[in-house]
Design a protein around this motif. Structure first.
Motif, PDB file in Angstrom:
ATOM      1  N   GLY A   1       3.868   0.368  -3.410  1.00  0.00           N
ATOM      2  CA  GLY A   1       3.387   0.051  -4.707  1.00  0.00           C
ATOM      3  C   GLY A   1       4.170  -0.947  -5.142  1.00  0.00           C
ATOM      4  O   GLY A   1       3.859  -1.682  -6.110  1.00  0.00           O
TER       5      GLY A   1
ATOM      6  N   ARG B   1       1.833  -2.421  -8.342  1.00  0.00           N
ATOM      7  CA  ARG B   1       0.735  -1.494  -8.729  1.00  0.00           C
ATOM      8  C   ARG B   1       1.018  -0.874 -10.092  1.00  0.00           C
ATOM      9  O   ARG B   1       2.244  -0.470 -10.283  1.00  0.00           O
ATOM     10  CB  ARG B   1       0.669  -0.338  -7.636  1.00  0.00           C
TER      11      ARG B   1
ATOM     12  N   ALA C   1       0.793  -1.282  -0.032  1.00  0.00           N
ATOM     13  CA  ALA C   1      -0.262  -0.098  -0.156  1.00  0.00           C
ATOM     14  C   ALA C   1       0.964   1.390  -0.105  1.00  0.00           C
ATOM     15  O   ALA C   1       0.536   2.484  -0.777  1.00  0.00           O
ATOM     16  CB  ALA C   1      -1.013  -0.030   1.104  1.00  0.00           C
TER      17      ALA C   1
ATOM     18  N   THR D   1      -6.169  -2.562  -0.724  1.00  0.00           N
ATOM     19  CA  THR D   1      -5.172  -2.468   0.536  1.00  0.00           C
ATOM     20  C   THR D   1      -5.970  -1.595   1.603  1.00  0.00           C
ATOM     21  O   THR D   1      -5.825  -1.604   2.620  1.00  0.00           O
ATOM     22  CB  THR D   1      -3.963  -1.719   0.140  1.00  0.00           C
ATOM     23  N   SER D   2      -6.902  -0.721   1.243  1.00  0.00           N
ATOM     24  CA  SER D   2      -7.754   0.212   2.232  1.00  0.00           C
ATOM     25  C   SER D   2      -8.944  -0.358   2.714  1.00  0.00           C
ATOM     26  O   SER D   2      -9.606   0.407   3.319  1.00  0.00           O
ATOM     27  CB  SER D   2      -7.806   1.483   1.462  1.00  0.00           C
TER      28      SER D   2
ATOM     29  N   ALA E   1      -3.827   0.413 -10.484  1.00  0.00           N
ATOM     30  CA  ALA E   1      -3.734   1.144  -9.217  1.00  0.00           C
ATOM     31  C   ALA E   1      -4.972   1.324  -8.676  1.00  0.00           C
ATOM     32  O   ALA E   1      -5.054   1.366  -6.978  1.00  0.00           O
ATOM     33  CB  ALA E   1      -3.119   2.528  -9.554  1.00  0.00           C
TER      34      ALA E   1
ATOM     35  N   THR F   1      -5.313  -0.037  -4.551  1.00  0.00           N
ATOM     36  CA  THR F   1      -5.759   0.911  -3.581  1.00  0.00           C
ATOM     37  C   THR F   1      -7.117   0.598  -2.851  1.00  0.00           C
ATOM     38  O   THR F   1      -7.151   0.576  -1.547  1.00  0.00           O
ATOM     39  CB  THR F   1      -6.126   2.593  -4.016  1.00  0.00           C
ATOM     40  N   GLN F   2      -8.260   0.015  -3.519  1.00  0.00           N
ATOM     41  CA  GLN F   2      -9.192  -0.326  -2.889  1.00  0.00           C
ATOM     42  C   GLN F   2      -8.914  -1.693  -2.018  1.00  0.00           C
ATOM     43  O   GLN F   2      -9.538  -1.652  -0.889  1.00  0.00           O
ATOM     44  CB  GLN F   2     -10.009  -0.660  -4.013  1.00  0.00           C
TER      45      GLN F   2
END
Length: 107
Positions: free
Chosen positions: A26, A48, A23, A76-77, A69, A73-74
């Motif tokens: 990358g 990423r 995260a 990992t978060s 990417a 992001t979605q």
């Protein structure tokens, strides 16, 4: 990070620490020594990518799974456990790609 090959599939499982590193940077990679020199190492990585599609690159002792990417992001978060895609590697040759959180693993 664990790497698993099965019939027509490749799977990466990342620990909680590896997910956090991915995260932030990358990229996360593992080097497996398969001989006495660095040229004989196998490196596998998750990256990423700015591409909108999953991709796999390979050559010179390295395999890299590239994840879009926005999906990275979605993944990992949130509490989303995995990402998957099926890539056509040739005519009638699908390759299933799985990237998963291995959060119960403490290594």
């Amino acid at each position: 990070m664990k790497l698993r090959f099965e019939d027509h599939s490749i799977r990466l499982r990342l620990s909680e620490t590896e997910v956090a590193h991915f995260a932030q940077t990358g990229r996360v990679a593992v080097v497996v020594p398969l001989g006495l020199s660095e040229r004989e190492n196998l490196t596998y990585a998750l990256e990423r990518s700015e591409s909108e599609e999953f991709r796999i690159t390979h050559g010179a002792g390295a395999i890299t799974v590239k994840v879009p990417a926005a999906l990275a992001t979605q993944w990992t978060s949130t509490d989303q456990n995995g990402l998957s895609a099926t890539l056509m590697m040739g005519e009638s040759q699908p390759l299933k790609v799985l990237v998963e959180k291995d959060l119960d693993c403490k290594h």
